[in-house]
Design a protein around this motif. Structure first.
Motif, PDB file in Angstrom:
ATOM      1  N   MET A   2      -2.685  10.920 -38.077  1.00 38.60           N
ATOM      2  CA  MET A   2      -2.252  11.253 -36.719  1.00 38.60           C
ATOM      3  C   MET A   2      -2.154   9.931 -35.974  1.00 38.60           C
ATOM      4  O   MET A   2      -3.174   9.318 -35.662  1.00 38.60           O
TER       5      MET A   2
ATOM      6  N   MET B  78      -5.222  17.890 -36.153  1.00 39.82           N
ATOM      7  CA  MET B  78      -5.057  17.488 -37.556  1.00 39.82           C
ATOM      8  C   MET B  78      -5.214  18.690 -38.490  1.00 39.82           C
ATOM      9  O   MET B  78      -4.512  18.798 -39.500  1.00 39.82           O
TER      10      MET B  78
ATOM     11  N   THR C 210     -16.982   8.033 -34.589  1.00 36.72           N
ATOM     12  CA  THR C 210     -17.830   9.171 -34.262  1.00 36.72           C
ATOM     13  C   THR C 210     -18.305   9.843 -35.540  1.00 36.72           C
ATOM     14  O   THR C 210     -19.358  10.452 -35.551  1.00 36.72           O
ATOM     15  N   GLY C 211     -17.534   9.741 -36.613  1.00 36.45           N
ATOM     16  CA  GLY C 211     -17.895  10.408 -37.856  1.00 36.45           C
ATOM     17  C   GLY C 211     -17.832  11.926 -37.748  1.00 36.45           C
ATOM     18  O   GLY C 211     -18.253  12.630 -38.649  1.00 36.45           O
ATOM     19  N   GLY C 212     -17.293  12.424 -36.658  1.00 37.96           N
ATOM     20  CA  GLY C 212     -17.281  13.873 -36.448  1.00 37.96           C
ATOM     21  C   GLY C 212     -16.066  14.584 -37.027  1.00 37.96           C
ATOM     22  O   GLY C 212     -16.091  15.796 -37.247  1.00 37.96           O
ATOM     23  N   VAL C 213     -15.008  13.841 -37.283  1.00 37.73           N
ATOM     24  CA  VAL C 213     -13.748  14.485 -37.687  1.00 37.73           C
ATOM     25  C   VAL C 213     -13.857  15.270 -39.003  1.00 37.73           C
ATOM     26  O   VAL C 213     -13.433  16.425 -39.055  1.00 37.73           O
ATOM     27  N   PRO C 214     -14.435  14.695 -40.082  1.00 39.28           N
ATOM     28  CA  PRO C 214     -14.448  15.469 -41.337  1.00 39.28           C
ATOM     29  C   PRO C 214     -15.124  16.840 -41.199  1.00 39.28           C
ATOM     30  O   PRO C 214     -14.572  17.858 -41.661  1.00 39.28           O
TER      31      PRO C 214
ATOM     32  N   ASN D 106      -7.739   2.186 -41.766  1.00 39.27           N
ATOM     33  CA  ASN D 106      -9.182   2.220 -41.521  1.00 39.27           C
ATOM     34  C   ASN D 106      -9.909   1.882 -42.830  1.00 39.27           C
ATOM     35  O   ASN D 106      -9.674   2.541 -43.836  1.00 39.27           O
TER      36      ASN D 106
ATOM     37  N   LEU E  72     -16.006   7.289 -41.629  1.00 35.44           N
ATOM     38  CA  LEU E  72     -16.141   6.850 -40.253  1.00 35.44           C
ATOM     39  C   LEU E  72     -14.892   6.054 -39.883  1.00 35.44           C
ATOM     40  O   LEU E  72     -14.403   5.273 -40.681  1.00 35.44           O
ATOM     41  N   ALA E  73     -14.394   6.279 -38.663  1.00 33.28           N
ATOM     42  CA  ALA E  73     -13.285   5.455 -38.200  1.00 33.28           C
ATOM     43  C   ALA E  73     -13.849   4.188 -37.591  1.00 33.28           C
ATOM     44  O   ALA E  73     -14.855   4.234 -36.887  1.00 33.28           O
TER      45      ALA E  73
ATOM     46  N   GLY F 247     -12.261   9.612 -45.010  1.00 35.60           N
ATOM     47  CA  GLY F 247     -13.206   8.501 -44.981  1.00 35.60           C
ATOM     48  C   GLY F 247     -14.449   8.970 -44.238  1.00 35.60           C
ATOM     49  O   GLY F 247     -14.494  10.078 -43.707  1.00 35.60           O
TER      50      GLY F 247
ATOM     51  N   THR G 262      -6.835  11.879 -45.471  1.00 37.11           N
ATOM     52  CA  THR G 262      -6.635  11.575 -44.057  1.00 37.11           C
ATOM     53  C   THR G 262      -6.879  10.083 -43.846  1.00 37.11           C
ATOM     54  O   THR G 262      -7.899   9.548 -44.255  1.00 37.11           O
ATOM     55  N   VAL G 263      -5.908   9.436 -43.252  1.00 35.46           N
ATOM     56  CA  VAL G 263      -5.983   7.988 -43.082  1.00 35.46           C
ATOM     57  C   VAL G 263      -5.772   7.654 -41.615  1.00 35.46           C
ATOM     58  O   VAL G 263      -4.730   7.955 -41.040  1.00 35.46           O
ATOM     59  N   LYS G 264      -6.746   7.045 -41.011  1.00 30.72           N
ATOM     60  CA  LYS G 264      -6.570   6.618 -39.629  1.00 30.72           C
ATOM     61  C   LYS G 264      -6.044   5.192 -39.627  1.00 30.72           C
ATOM     62  O   LYS G 264      -6.394   4.403 -40.508  1.00 30.72           O
TER      63      LYS G 264
ATOM     64  N   ASP H  28     -11.125   4.553 -45.085  1.00 29.30           N
ATOM     65  CA  ASP H  28     -10.111   5.445 -45.647  1.00 29.30           C
ATOM     66  C   ASP H  28      -9.477   4.856 -46.900  1.00 29.30           C
ATOM     67  O   ASP H  28      -8.918   5.585 -47.718  1.00 29.30           O
TER      68      ASP H  28
HETATM   69  N1  AMP Z   1      -6.085  10.094 -36.207  1.00 27.92           N
HETATM   70  C1  AMP Z   1      -6.494  10.243 -37.474  1.00 27.92           C
HETATM   71  N2  AMP Z   1      -5.595  10.325 -38.480  1.00 27.92           N
HETATM   72  C2  AMP Z   1      -5.995  10.496 -39.771  1.00 27.92           C
HETATM   73  N3  AMP Z   1      -7.278  10.581 -40.143  1.00 27.92           N
HETATM   74  C3  AMP Z   1      -8.217  10.517 -39.187  1.00 27.92           C
HETATM   75  C4  AMP Z   1      -7.891  10.348 -37.803  1.00 27.92           C
HETATM   76  N4  AMP Z   1      -9.052  10.317 -37.110  1.00 27.92           N
HETATM   77  C5  AMP Z   1     -10.045  10.452 -38.010  1.00 27.92           C
HETATM   78  N5  AMP Z   1      -9.566  10.582 -39.265  1.00 27.92           N
HETATM   79  C6  AMP Z   1     -10.326  10.768 -40.526  1.00 27.92           C
HETATM   80  O1  AMP Z   1     -11.676  11.118 -40.237  1.00 27.92           O
HETATM   81  C7  AMP Z   1     -12.569  10.126 -40.705  1.00 27.92           C
HETATM   82  C8  AMP Z   1     -13.718   9.957 -39.730  1.00 27.92           C
HETATM   83  O2  AMP Z   1     -13.232   9.530 -38.471  1.00 27.92           O
HETATM   84  P1  AMP Z   1     -14.089   9.632 -37.121  1.00 27.92           P
HETATM   85  O3  AMP Z   1     -14.710  10.974 -37.135  1.00 27.92           O
HETATM   86  O4  AMP Z   1     -13.090   9.447 -36.030  1.00 27.92           O
HETATM   87  O5  AMP Z   1     -15.107   8.535 -37.189  1.00 27.92           O
HETATM   88  C9  AMP Z   1     -11.716   8.881 -40.912  1.00 27.92           C
HETATM   89  O6  AMP Z   1     -12.283   8.025 -41.893  1.00 27.92           O
HETATM   90  C10 AMP Z   1     -10.383   9.488 -41.324  1.00 27.92           C
HETATM   91  O7  AMP Z   1     -10.373   9.825 -42.706  1.00 27.92           O
END
Ligand code: AMP
Ligand code: FAD
Lengths: 324, 262
Positions: free
Chosen positions: B64, B104, B127-131, B36, B121-122, B119, B6-8, B39
Motif C-alpha cells: 500500500m 490492505m 507499530t508491529g500491529g499490521v500482521p 522495508n 515491523l515497519a 515482515g 506484504t512489502v512496505k 520485508d
Molecule cells: N503500507 C504497507 N504496505 C505493505 N505492507 C505493509 C504496509 N504496512 C505494514 N505492512 C506489513 O506489515 C508489517 C508490519 O508493519 P507495522 O505493523 O506497520 O510495523 C511490515 O513488515 C509489512 O510486511
C-alpha cells in the motif's frame, strides 16, 4: 476512554517487571479518567499470579485459567480480552511493547476497531484526550498522538518507561467466563526452551551488549554473561555477533533486531553503526568499551573507555562482585 | 499455491530524517525510498517456499503505497517475485495502523491467497500491529515471528520464536504468517533477475475497486498526530584512555557509582 486494562504477559506464574509498571500507570490513569484499573491474566499459572498482583494498585484482576489459552496460539487470549473490553466499554488497553505484546495489540485493534499508539514512553490526559508520547523513526523524533473515531485505545508501552510503586489496595479477583462457541486453528504442539529466559532483553534494566570485538561465541559466555549477572542484567549483541552465529538472533539489538531502553547500556566491542544505534539510543546511561577512540559510539554514549575489552571486562566483573 | 508478501516501502533507514513541523509528515525529498528491511526477509521466506514446493507456486508482492514510489518494488521482482500489486489512492494518505490493516485486508481478499507472509515491523512507523490486524480482518489463522516455515500436505508447520526459544505450531491454510530474520539472509538480485524484473508487471488497485465500508486515510484513522519534537540532546562521550584492565574497570566502576547505577 474511562477504564484501563493491563494485559499481563507471563509464562506460568512468572511475569515481568513491566507488568507492575503498567499496573501502577493504569492506576494513575484510571484515577484521572474516573474509571477502574483492571488487569487480565490468562492461561496456566494465572490464579497464582493474580494473587501476587494484589500487591499492586489495581481495582480488579480478571482471571481465566483455560487450557485452550496455552494450547492454541493467541486466538483464545484475544477472545477473552475482547469480551472484557466490550463489557467495560470505552477503555485504554495497556500492553507491554514486546514481541508477544505487539501481536496482542494488532489483533485486539482489529476486533475493537481501535487506535494503536506504539512504543509509548509517556501518557498524559488533557481534557477528553489521552496523549501518548513515543520515539519514532529510530528515536530521531518524539511524537505525541491521541485517539479519535474510536472508543478504545490500544497502547503498547515500552518497558522501563514507568515507575513501580507497590501499594496494593487488595484488588478484587474476578473469574472470566469462557467465550462460547469458538474453534481454534493454530495448535501449539510443543514449546522448546533454548535459553533460560528469566529476563527478557526488552525489559532488562541493564543490558550488556557484545559485538564483533568479542571475536567468538565463547567470550559471550565467559566474559559478558558474568558481567551481566553481576549487574543483574541481560546480554545483548550487535548484528555482527548474531550474523557470525556467536549468539542467537533473538539477542540482536538494532534496526533489524530489538529496541531496548534500559537504565544502563554497556556496549562492549561494538562500533556503534547507525543500525545498532537506533535500537539503543534512548537508553538511560550508555557506557562503551572499545579499543578505538574514534568509534562512532563515542558520539552518543556518556562514557567511552578506550582499552582492551578482554582485560577490562573481567576486572569490572570482579569489582562489581566485591562491591555488592 | 499462491503466496502474497506484504512489502512496505520506507524512507531509507540509514538516511538522516527530518519531519516537516507544519505538515507533520516526514520530509521524503532527498531520502531514497527502499523496501522495508524486515520485508526483505519475508520475501526471502516466500522465495524459499516456492523453491521447495515447486509446481505452480507463485509469489506476489503487495504494497500500500503512493503510485509515485512503486518502482521501488522492482527490487522485489528482481529478487524473483513473480508480480506485484499496489493499493494506491489519495484517500489512503494518512492511514494509521488500523486503517492500513483494514484497507490492505480488503486488497488481499481481492488478490486471493493461500498464504500471506508479512515482515515483523515497519522501519518507519514500527507499530508491529499490521500482521495481527490483517489476520483478524482476513479471518484466517495467524502466526507471527516464524523463524522456520514448512508446508506439508497443504498444512502449515512453523517454529515461532519466543524470548527463550520457540514453539512448534501447526495450522491449516489459508493463513497469515510474519517472519523473523532467522528465515535467512535476503538474496541479492542477480543480473538475470534485474533484467527479468523490467518485464514483470506492477498492477495498481484503488480503494474504489474494493468496496470499503469504512473511511480510511486521515478521515478514518483512529489516531491523530498532535506534535513532534526532537529527542532530548545527548552530548558526546567523555573519552578516557585506560592503560590496562584494572584502570579501565575502575573508571567504569566509579562512573556507575557516581550515576547511582550500582
Ligand atoms: N503500507 C504497507 N504496505 C505493505 N505492507 C505493509 C504496509 N504496512 C505494514 N505492512 C506489513 O506489515 C508489517 C508490519 O508493519 P507495522 O505493523 O506497520 O510495523 C511490515 O513488515 C509489512 O510486511
Ligand atoms: C539493513 C541493515 C540492517 C542492520 N541491522 C542491524 C541491527 O539491527 N543491529 C546491529 O547491531 N547492526 C545492524 N546492521 C549492521 C551494522 O551496519 C554494523 O555492521 C554492525 O552493527 C557492526 O557490529 P559491531 O559493532 O559488533 O562490529 P564492528 O563495526 O566491526 O565493530 C567492532 C568494534 O569492536 C572494537 N574492538 C575490537 N576488538 C576489541 C577489543 N579487544 N577490545 C575493545 N574493543 C574492540 C573495534 O574497535 C570496533 O569498534 C545492519 C545493517 C544493515 C545494512
Amino acid at each position: 476512554m474511562r477504564n484501563v486494562i493491563v494485559f499481563v504477559e507471563h509464562t506460568g506464574d512468572h511475569t515481568r517487571k513491566v507488568t507492575y509498571e503498567l499496573a501502577c500507570e493504569a492506576r494513575r490513569l484510571a484515577d484521572v479518567l474516573g474509571g477502574k484499573a483492571h488487569a487480565i491474566v490468562l492461561g496456566s499459572g494465572a490464579p497464582a499470579l493474580a494473587e501476587r498482583l494484589k500487591a499492586y494498585p489495581l481495582d480488579v484482576i480478571d482471571v481465566a485459567e483455560d487450557a485452550d489459552v496455552d494450547r492454541f496460539l493467541i486466538d483464545p487470549t484475544i477472545d477473552y480480552l475482547e469480551a472484557l473490553a466490550r463489557e467495560l466499554g470505552p477503555s485504554a488497553i495497556l500492553i507491554p511493547n514486546t514481541m508477544y505484546g505487539r501481536d496482542i495489540a494488532g489483533r485486539i485493534l482489529a476486533r475493537l476497531e481501535a487506535g494503536l499508539a506504539s512504543d509509548v514512553i509517556d501518557l498524559k490526559v488533557e481534557g477528553e484526550n489521552l496523549l501518548c508520547v513515543s520515539p519514532k523513526l529510530g528515536g530521531t523524533t518524539i511524537a505525541t498522538c491521541t485517539f479519535k473515531n474510536t472508543e478504545y485505545a490500544v497502547i503498547t508501552v515500552r518497558p522501563n518507561a514507568f515507575a513501580v510503586e507497590a501499594a496494593g489496595a487488595g484488588a478484587q479477583i474476578v473469574q472470566l467466563g469462557k467465550p462460547a462457541g469458538k474453534q481454534y486453528a493454530m495448535l501449539v504442539e510443543s514449546v522448546v526452551e533454548e535459553s533460560s529466559g528469566e529476563l527478557g532483553l526488552e525489559e532488562a534494566s541493564v543490558v550488556v551488549s557484545g559485538g564483533r570485538g568479542l571475536g567468538g561465541a565463547q567470550p559471550f559466555e565467559t566474559l559478558l554473561k558474568p558481567l551481566a549477572d553481576a549487574l543483574g542484567g541481560a546480554v545483548g549483541a550487535s548484528r555482527a555477533a548474531a550474523d557470525a552465529g556467536w549468539v542467537p538472533y533473538s539477542l540482536q539489538i538494532g534496526q533489524t533486531g530489538k529496541t531496548v531502553s534500559p537504565n544502563l547500556y554497556l556496549a562492549v566491542g561494538i562500533s556503534g553503526a547507525i543500525q545498532h544505534k537506533v535500537g539503543m539510543r534512548t537508553s538511560g546511561t550508555i557506557v562503551a568499551i572499545n579499543k578505538d577512540a574514534g568509534a562512532p559510539i563515542a558520539d552518543f554514549s556518556d562514557l567511552l573507555v578506550v582499552g582492551d575489552l578482554f582485560q577490562i571486562v573481567p576486572e569490572l566483573t570482579k569489582l562489581i562482585g566485591t562491591a555488592s | 499455491m499462491k503466496i502474497v508478501v506484504t512489502v512496505k516501502l520506507v524512507p531509507d533507514p540509514n538516511a538522516e530524517k527530518r519531519i516537516d513541523p507544519v505538515g507533520m509528515r516526514l520530509v521524503r525529498s532527498g531520502v531514497e525510498t527502499v523496501l522495508n528491511p524486515y520485508d526483505e526477509y519475508a520475501l526471502e521466506a516466500a522465495l524459499q517456499l516456492r523453491e521447495r514446493l515447486g509446481g505452480d507456486t507463485t509469489v506476489t508482492a503487495f504494497s500500500m503505497v503512493p503510485e509515485s514510489t512503486k518502482e521501488t518494488l522492482r527490487k522485489a521482482l528482481a529478487m524473483g517475485v513473480d508480480d506485484a500489486v499496489i493499493l494506491s489512492d489519495a484517500s489512503l494518505a494518512g492511514s494509521d495502523t488500523w486503517a492500513t490493516a483494514y484497507a490492505m485486508a480488503q486488497g488481499l481478499k481481492k488478490i486471493g491467497f493461500d498464504l500471506v507472509i508479512c515482515g515483523g515491523l515497519a522501519d518507519d512507523g514500527s507499530t508491529g500491529g499490521v500482521p495481527g490486524a490483517l489476520a483478524e480482518y482476513l479471518g484466517v489463522p495467524g502466526l507471527t515471528n516464524a523463524r522456520h516455515l514448512e508446508i506439508v500436505d497443504g498444512k502449515l508447520h512453523a517454529q515461532r520464536e519466543t524470548d527463550s526459544g520457540y514453539q512448534v505450531v501447526s495450522g491449516a491454510l489459508p493463513a497469515l504468517v510474519s517472519v523473523t530474520m532467522a528465515v535467512g539472509e535476503p538474496r541479492y538480485p542477480s543480473l538475470k533477475g534485474i533484467m527479468g524484473a523490467k518485464k514483470k508487471s506492477i498492477a495498481t488497485m484503488a480503494p474504489a475497486d474494493l468496496g470499503l465500508d469504512r473511511a480510511v486515510g486521515s478521515d478514518g484513522a483512529k489516531t491523530e498526530l498532535l506534535a513532534i519534537a526532537p529527542p532530548p540532546a545527548r552530548g558526546s562521550a567523555r573519552v578516557v584512555e585506560a592503560a590496562d584492565g584494572p584502570t579501565g574497570a575502575k573508571i567504569i566502576f566509579d562512573f556507575l557509582k557516581e550515576k547511582k547505577l550500582i
